[in-house]
Scaffold this motif. Structure first.
Motif, PDB file in Angstrom:
ATOM      1  N   UNK A   1      -1.873  12.439   9.351  1.00 53.79           N
ATOM      2  CA  UNK A   1      -1.907  11.533   8.207  1.00 53.79           C
ATOM      3  C   UNK A   1      -1.318  10.173   8.576  1.00 53.79           C
ATOM      4  N   UNK A   2      -0.225  10.166   9.314  1.00 55.06           N
ATOM      5  CA  UNK A   2       0.377   8.903   9.758  1.00 55.06           C
ATOM      6  C   UNK A   2      -0.619   8.134  10.623  1.00 55.06           C
ATOM      7  N   UNK A   3      -1.275   8.830  11.544  1.00 53.77           N
ATOM      8  CA  UNK A   3      -2.261   8.164  12.410  1.00 53.77           C
ATOM      9  C   UNK A   3      -3.432   7.614  11.601  1.00 53.77           C
ATOM     10  N   UNK A   4      -3.910   8.392  10.621  1.00 60.31           N
ATOM     11  CA  UNK A   4      -5.024   7.929   9.791  1.00 60.31           C
ATOM     12  C   UNK A   4      -4.651   6.666   9.018  1.00 60.31           C
ATOM     13  N   UNK A   5      -3.463   6.664   8.456  1.00 64.38           N
ATOM     14  CA  UNK A   5      -3.014   5.484   7.715  1.00 64.38           C
ATOM     15  C   UNK A   5      -2.870   4.278   8.632  1.00 64.38           C
ATOM     16  N   UNK A   6      -2.297   4.499   9.817  1.00 64.74           N
ATOM     17  CA  UNK A   6      -2.116   3.394  10.752  1.00 64.74           C
ATOM     18  C   UNK A   6      -3.471   2.794  11.117  1.00 64.74           C
ATOM     19  N   UNK A   7      -4.454   3.654  11.379  1.00 62.33           N
ATOM     20  CA  UNK A   7      -5.788   3.154  11.728  1.00 62.33           C
ATOM     21  C   UNK A   7      -6.449   2.459  10.539  1.00 62.33           C
ATOM     22  N   UNK A   8      -6.286   3.029   9.351  1.00 63.84           N
ATOM     23  CA  UNK A   8      -6.907   2.443   8.164  1.00 63.84           C
ATOM     24  C   UNK A   8      -6.305   1.088   7.828  1.00 63.84           C
ATOM     25  N   UNK A   9      -5.006   0.958   8.031  1.00 62.33           N
ATOM     26  CA  UNK A   9      -4.315  -0.277   7.666  1.00 62.33           C
ATOM     27  C   UNK A   9      -4.307  -1.297   8.798  1.00 62.33           C
ATOM     28  N   UNK A  10      -4.767  -0.916   9.974  1.00 64.49           N
ATOM     29  CA  UNK A  10      -4.824  -1.795  11.144  1.00 64.49           C
ATOM     30  C   UNK A  10      -3.432  -2.251  11.570  1.00 64.49           C
ATOM     31  N   UNK A  11      -2.871  -1.587  12.588  1.00 66.36           N
ATOM     32  CA  UNK A  11      -1.491  -1.889  12.998  1.00 66.36           C
ATOM     33  C   UNK A  11      -1.293  -3.334  13.454  1.00 66.36           C
ATOM     34  N   UNK A  12      -2.355  -4.011  13.863  1.00 71.12           N
ATOM     35  CA  UNK A  12      -2.203  -5.405  14.293  1.00 71.12           C
ATOM     36  C   UNK A  12      -1.844  -6.317  13.133  1.00 71.12           C
ATOM     37  N   UNK A  13      -2.100  -5.859  11.899  1.00 72.46           N
ATOM     38  CA  UNK A  13      -1.813  -6.685  10.722  1.00 72.46           C
ATOM     39  C   UNK A  13      -0.640  -6.130   9.923  1.00 72.46           C
ATOM     40  N   UNK A  14       0.204  -5.328  10.561  1.00 76.29           N
ATOM     41  CA  UNK A  14       1.299  -4.665   9.849  1.00 76.29           C
ATOM     42  C   UNK A  14       2.162  -5.650   9.063  1.00 76.29           C
ATOM     43  N   UNK A  15       2.369  -6.830   9.603  1.00 74.71           N
ATOM     44  CA  UNK A  15       3.192  -7.821   8.906  1.00 74.71           C
ATOM     45  C   UNK A  15       2.549  -8.240   7.576  1.00 74.71           C
ATOM     46  N   UNK A  16       1.255  -8.007   7.429  1.00 73.13           N
ATOM     47  CA  UNK A  16       0.560  -8.411   6.202  1.00 73.13           C
ATOM     48  C   UNK A  16       0.171  -7.228   5.327  1.00 73.13           C
ATOM     49  N   UNK A  17       0.694  -6.032   5.609  1.00 74.58           N
ATOM     50  CA  UNK A  17       0.391  -4.893   4.746  1.00 74.58           C
ATOM     51  C   UNK A  17       0.925  -5.163   3.346  1.00 74.58           C
ATOM     52  N   UNK A  18       0.227  -4.645   2.370  1.00 74.34           N
ATOM     53  CA  UNK A  18       0.718  -4.769   0.989  1.00 74.34           C
ATOM     54  C   UNK A  18       1.944  -3.863   0.821  1.00 74.34           C
ATOM     55  N   UNK A  19       2.661  -4.074  -0.261  1.00 75.70           N
ATOM     56  CA  UNK A  19       3.833  -3.236  -0.542  1.00 75.70           C
ATOM     57  C   UNK A  19       3.408  -1.777  -0.689  1.00 75.70           C
ATOM     58  N   UNK A  20       2.257  -1.563  -1.309  1.00 70.83           N
ATOM     59  CA  UNK A  20       1.748  -0.195  -1.485  1.00 70.83           C
ATOM     60  C   UNK A  20       1.420   0.440  -0.129  1.00 70.83           C
ATOM     61  N   UNK A  21       0.745  -0.312   0.731  1.00 72.86           N
ATOM     62  CA  UNK A  21       0.407   0.211   2.061  1.00 72.86           C
ATOM     63  C   UNK A  21       1.672   0.552   2.845  1.00 72.86           C
ATOM     64  N   UNK A  22       2.630  -0.345   2.832  1.00 73.76           N
ATOM     65  CA  UNK A  22       3.872  -0.121   3.570  1.00 73.76           C
ATOM     66  C   UNK A  22       4.602   1.111   3.023  1.00 73.76           C
ATOM     67  N   UNK A  23       4.693   1.254   1.709  1.00 73.69           N
ATOM     68  CA  UNK A  23       5.375   2.400   1.103  1.00 73.69           C
ATOM     69  C   UNK A  23       4.646   3.702   1.418  1.00 73.69           C
ATOM     70  N   UNK A  24       3.323   3.671   1.372  1.00 69.69           N
ATOM     71  CA  UNK A  24       2.533   4.866   1.678  1.00 69.69           C
ATOM     72  C   UNK A  24       2.754   5.292   3.123  1.00 69.69           C
ATOM     73  N   UNK A  25       2.675   4.326   4.043  1.00 72.56           N
ATOM     74  CA  UNK A  25       2.863   4.645   5.461  1.00 72.56           C
ATOM     75  C   UNK A  25       4.281   5.147   5.725  1.00 72.56           C
ATOM     76  N   UNK A  26       5.280   4.494   5.167  1.00 68.03           N
ATOM     77  CA  UNK A  26       6.671   4.903   5.394  1.00 68.03           C
ATOM     78  C   UNK A  26       6.946   6.286   4.822  1.00 68.03           C
TER      79      UNK A  26
END
Length: 95
Positions: free
Chosen positions: A21-46
């Motif tokens: 699940x962590x890997x799927x989220x990382x791929x879906x959210x694109x780790x190269x843009x982690x600094x621009x993840x939304x608050x929801x994306x960051x909370x979901x991944x964390x």
């Protein structure tokens, strides 16, 4: 706490699913843009990452306890667990 080998297999499967699940989220959210993840994306991944971390820790403790209780080398139990989980993933009877 005493564990059966089947419980160890179930715990390892749960940890593996959480890791996937962590890997799927990382791929879906694109780790190269982690600094621009939304608050929801960051909370979901964390949340997913913490769940994986906690499950992996529980597996390590359970395997260590099991090996100690059985009087077996830790590496031997870990190898047996890995074989059992991999075999089960192929749809075959596990160890």
């Amino acid at each position: 706490m005493a564990h059966t080998f089947d419980e160890l297999v179930a715990k390892q499967r749960a940890a593996d699913e959480a890791h996937n699940r962590v890997r799927q989220l990382r791929e879906a959210y694109d780790p190269r843009t982690r600094a621009r993840w939304s608050a929801h994306q960051r909370a979901t991944w964390e949340t997913a990452w913490r769940a994986w971390r906690d499950l992996a820790r529980d597996v390590r403790v359970a395997v260590t306890d099991f090996a100690r209780a059985e009087g077996r080398p830790l590496l031997e139990v870990e190898a047996e667990l890995t074989r059992a989980v991999r075999t089960d993933e192929r749809g075959e009877p596990g160890g």
